[in-house]
Design an enzyme around this catalytic site. Structure first.
Site, mmCIF file in Angstrom:
data_model
loop_
_atom_site.group_PDB
_atom_site.id
_atom_site.type_symbol
_atom_site.label_atom_id
_atom_site.label_comp_id
_atom_site.label_asym_id
_atom_site.label_seq_id
_atom_site.Cartn_x
_atom_site.Cartn_y
_atom_site.Cartn_z
ATOM 1 N N CYS A 77 89.807 87.110 13.875
ATOM 2 C CA CYS A 77 88.800 86.386 14.660
ATOM 3 C C CYS A 77 88.753 84.895 14.280
ATOM 4 O O CYS A 77 89.692 84.180 14.600
ATOM 5 C CB CYS A 77 87.452 87.089 14.524
ATOM 6 S SG CYS A 77 86.369 86.728 15.912
ATOM 7 N N HIS A 170 87.704 92.559 14.738
ATOM 8 C CA HIS A 170 87.348 92.748 13.320
ATOM 9 C C HIS A 170 87.729 94.145 12.828
ATOM 10 O O HIS A 170 86.867 95.037 12.809
ATOM 11 C CB HIS A 170 85.834 92.565 13.151
ATOM 12 C CG HIS A 170 85.403 91.140 13.138
ATOM 13 N ND1 HIS A 170 85.224 90.415 11.986
ATOM 14 C CD2 HIS A 170 85.133 90.300 14.159
ATOM 15 C CE1 HIS A 170 84.847 89.191 12.281
ATOM 16 N NE2 HIS A 170 84.792 89.084 13.602
ATOM 17 N N GLU A 172 88.036 95.293 9.910
ATOM 18 C CA GLU A 172 87.292 95.681 8.697
ATOM 19 C C GLU A 172 85.921 96.271 9.023
ATOM 20 O O GLU A 172 85.355 97.015 8.226
ATOM 21 C CB GLU A 172 87.169 94.473 7.752
ATOM 22 C CG GLU A 172 86.090 93.446 8.060
ATOM 23 C CD GLU A 172 86.362 92.576 9.289
ATOM 24 O OE1 GLU A 172 87.406 92.722 9.934
ATOM 25 O OE2 GLU A 172 85.476 91.742 9.613
#
Ligand code: GLN
Length: 200
Positions: A77, A170, A172
């Site tokens: 991002c 994202h 994660e």
């Protein structure tokens, strides 16, 4: 082998967690000299204008560019925005390691965040994963060296340019460690950019 996570701003703790889940030793990078201790780097999401400011204040620009000449970097991002060559916002200073032109905040504000199921194409295999987009950028132009490994609504969302991986969402946030694993394998020279095929 150690992998660094740029820890100036953003969601760096979750990236550290993904690396630990893979049995990889993460190093929280707060000073440019720490880059000497690692063989790969994650630039987490956050806010690219703030990241630009913090990277300038801490003299990160030249050391990261030098590091990236021979080591892989993964940007998610805002991390991808920083790694691009051109950005639609003069307040963001690009690192220029992904031959991309990007537009910030393509999908609107935080409240317009969304998740989707996407398919990543790697080495003739398809991997289906969730992808969470939070004020995500859009890749609007790509140079010939850029390989697209996943798309969402016909827009590129996972790209590889030489040793460098850029992701507009994202991973994660959803506990996806696939890209951290690629970073590790790129750092170990166990995969090369050539083996990653272009998404049709
Ligand atoms: N919109 C942010 C920027 O322009 C990126 C958002 C994110 O990293 N989640 O920097």
């Amino acid at each position: 082998m150690k992998i660094g996570v740029l820890a100036l701003q953003g969601n760096f703790e979750n990236h550290m967690k993904e690396l630990r889940n893979l049995g990889i030793d993460p190093v929280k990078i707060r000073y440019p000299t720490q880059l000497d201790q690692v063989e790969g780097l994650v630039i987490p999401g956050g806010e690219s204008t703030t990241l630009t400011h913090l990277m300038k204040t801490n003299n990160f620009f030249d050391p990261i560019k030098t590091f990236a000449k021979s080591n892989p970097v993964l940007g998610t991002c805002a991390g991808l925005i920083m790694m691009a060559k051109k950005i639609d916002d003069v307040r963001v200073e690009p690192l220029g390691m992904l031959d991309l032109t990007v537009k910030r905040n393509r999908y609107g504000r935080q409240v317009h965040s969304f998740s989707n199921i996407i398919t990543v194409h790697f080495d003739s295999r398809d991997v289906t994963i969730p992808a969470t987009f939070i004020r995500a950028p859009q890749i609007i132009e790509m140079g010939p060296s850029v390989k697209v490994l996943a798309t969402c609504e016909d827009l590129p969302i996972v790209v590889l340019d030489g040793l460098h991986l850029g992701i507009t969402f994202h991973p994660e946030v959803d506990g996806i460690s696939l890209f951290h694993e690629w970073l590790f394998l790129l750092a170990r020279n166990e995969i090369t950019s050539d083996r990653m095929s272009r998404k049709k």
